[in-house]
Design an enzyme around this catalytic site. Structure first.
Site, PDB file in Angstrom:
ATOM      1  N   LYS A   1       1.143  -1.161  -0.466  1.00  0.00           N
ATOM      2  CA  LYS A   1      -0.092   0.316  -0.046  1.00  0.00           C
ATOM      3  C   LYS A   1       0.626   1.198   0.192  1.00  0.00           C
ATOM      4  O   LYS A   1       2.098   1.870   0.352  1.00  0.00           O
ATOM      5  CB  LYS A   1      -1.259  -0.366   1.250  1.00  0.00           C
TER       6      LYS A   1
HETATM    7  C1  LIG Z   1      -5.846  -4.017   1.628  1.00  0.00           C
HETATM    8  C2  LIG Z   1      -7.000  -3.705   0.911  1.00  0.00           C
HETATM    9  C3  LIG Z   1      -7.938  -4.338   2.171  1.00  0.00           C
HETATM   10  C4  LIG Z   1      -7.475  -5.152   3.262  1.00  0.00           C
HETATM   11  O1  LIG Z   1      -6.470  -4.666   3.798  1.00  0.00           O
HETATM   12  P1  LIG Z   1      -5.021  -5.854   4.726  1.00  0.00           P
HETATM   13  O2  LIG Z   1      -3.723  -4.527   5.610  1.00  0.00           O
HETATM   14  O3  LIG Z   1      -4.347  -6.650   3.509  1.00  0.00           O
HETATM   15  O4  LIG Z   1      -5.296  -6.340   5.766  1.00  0.00           O
HETATM   16  C5  LIG Z   1      -9.490  -4.326   2.209  1.00  0.00           C
HETATM   17  N1  LIG Z   1      -9.840  -4.004   0.618  1.00  0.00           N
HETATM   18  C6  LIG Z   1      -9.224  -3.038   0.599  1.00  0.00           C
HETATM   19  C7  LIG Z   1      -9.840  -2.436  -1.214  1.00  0.00           C
HETATM   20  C8  LIG Z   1      -7.149  -3.047  -0.442  1.00  0.00           C
HETATM   21  O5  LIG Z   1      -7.410  -3.124  -1.876  1.00  0.00           O
END
Ligand SMILES: *Cc1c(COP(=O)(O)O)cnc(C)c1O
Length: 452
Positions: free
Chosen positions: A233
């Site tokens: 991210k």
């Molecule tokens: C990455 C993501 C999540 C989950 O986040 P994590 O930190 O990996 O648990 C939820 N929704 C979306 C749209 C994502 O891209």
């Protein structure tokens, strides 16, 4: 002439190719250019447009080292004894303009915690888009609730807000739009429907750090917003998450749930509980890294945005490539993904998989993105499991499947192409190379289709 619109650009390329041919040695000329001057595709033995890697991720320096060592040496590694998580929460609330922030172990548990605080449980329905990461849907299932898919707006890759109202029933508890790729879902339409039907909106902003709707940070327009700080991210501490909200009671319920049913007032050996919960706390180490990463977040985000808008200008000129449109209200796109649609009809029927292969051979890694989530087998397995059958009845799955058709999304899943956010962190010349590779594939599409 492979296509009409780009005649001027095409002629420009020919001229540039011809000029280069004068000065380049014969071997290089053979490798770089066919008679049309756009170069032989790397997949057919030509020289790739690019051989260097795109910027690597994560980016870290002495700031992260100091943050980590500081926590290590303090001996205060967990939330509750240290100050890092609390400091991060204050800083992230300030950054987004929300009154409150609760850090969580990851984005998935931010969603799960928020759904708990919104009192979503067995027998409830939650509106979600099918074009999202699976965690959005899993959070709903983990609450024993039913995800109801609303089809995608194929032009923007976001939930089609105009279709939400007809998916609402007396069982609907929450609307969960996702700001997919860092662009914004149509929040004006979504918030209007939500208000009319008296439903809360939970924004999944896990891909949209610093994204904005009409000048306000996404995640702060609904009842709450969820963020992820997972390794890929745009703001990253390996694993991590956060919930932002303006509602003090809501954030306290979230805190208690994420802290094994223990309120802020109960710590140490005070063992009293409220509701249910789990341990979804962020560590001090992660909070230290996040604060260091935040020192670069805005500048990185500006770079992505500038490169993406330049790239869109280039790709739009190539027939068959259509960059994802943004709603007028999206005043800042976080560009976790750069997304566009690929039309094989404009590429001599070259299949998307082959288009991606050809781009990769040119040194441009691109991905096909999500498959239709609403059709994944794990959903049938879950919705026909013993527990779900007991909640929703034996015919529930068949009914659900009827309601969960998303033809636009099916089509999008066959046409989408993604570039990852790190590809936008470099220079304008990188964007030129991405477009050059796409033009090369376009010019030689017929031969690539045959060779495949
Ligand atoms: C990455 C993501 C999540 C989950 O986040 P994590 O930190 O990996 O648990 C939820 N929704 C979306 C749209 C994502 O891209």
């Amino acid at each position: 002439m492979p296509h009409r619109v780009s005649r001027r650009r095409f002629l420009g390329t020919v001229a540039a190719g011809a000029a280069a041919a004068v000065t380049r040695p014969a071997t290089a000329r053979a490798a770089a250019g066919g008679p049309d001057g756009v170069g032989e595709p790397a997949l057919l033995g030509g020289r790739p447009v690019r051989t260097e890697a795109f910027p690597s991720w994560p980016i870290a320096d002495a700031r992260e080292e100091q943050a980590l060592l500081g926590v290590l040496r303090s001996g205060k590694w967990g939330r509750g004894v240290g100050e890092q998580v609390k400091q991060f929460e204050r800083a992230y609330a300030e950054l987004t303009g929300a009154r409150h922030c609760l850090a969580t172990a990851n984005g998935s548990t931010a969603l799960l915690t928020s759904l708990y605080a919104l009192d979503v449980g067995a027998g409830d329905e939650v509106i979600v888009p099918p074009y999202t990461f699976v965690a959005t849907v899993n959070a709903v299932l983990l609450r024993g609730a039913l995800p109801i898919f609303v089809d995608t707006d194929i032009e923007t890759f976001q939930i089609d807000a105009r279709r939400i109202e007809s998916a609402i029933t007396e069982r609907t508890r929450v609307i969960v739009p996702v700001h997919l790729g860092g662009s914004a879902a149509d929040l004006d339409t979504i918030l209007a429907v939500a208000q009319r039907r008296r439903l809360p909106v939970l924004e999944d902003a896990c891909q949209a750090h610093l994204g904005e709707w009409k000048g306000r940070k996404v995640g702060t327009l609904g009842q709450a917003g969820c963020f992820s700080f997972q390794a890929s991210k745009n703001l990253n501490c390996g694993e991590g998450g956060a919930i932002v909200t303006d509602d003090p009671a809501f954030v306290e319920t979230c805190y208690t749930f994420h802290n094994n049913s223990r309120t802020r007032a109960t710590s140490g050996d005070n063992f009293s509980y409220r509701g249910t919960g789990g341990n979804f706390r962020l560590t001090e180490f992660q909070a230290g890294i996040l604060q260091a990463q935040m020192t670069r977040l805005d500048a990185q985000s500006r770079t992505r945005e500038a490169n993406a808008s330049y790239l869109s200008g280039l790709l739009k000129e190539i027939p068959g490539l259509t960059p994802a449109r943004m709603y007028a209200g999206c005043t800042r796109n976080a560009y976790h993904l750069y997304m566009f649609r690929y039309d094989p009809a404009q590429f001599a029927s070259l299949p998307r998989a082959r288009f991606l292969e050809a781009l990769k051979a040119e040194g441009i890694p691109a991905a096909a993105g999500y498959a239709p989530l609403n059709k994944e087998a794990f959903l049938e397995d879950t919705l026909t499991s013993r527990g779900f059958r007991r909640i929703y009845g034996e015919r529930a799955f068949a009914e659900w499947r009827e309601r969960s058709q998303c033809p636009q999304n099916d089509r999008l899943c066959g046409e989408a192409v993604w570039l990852g956010q790190t590809m936008l962190l470099g220079t304008r010349a990188d964007m030129d190379q991405i477009a050059e590779a796409a033009r090369k594939v376009s010019a030689h599409a017929a031969r690539l289709a045959k060779a495949g």
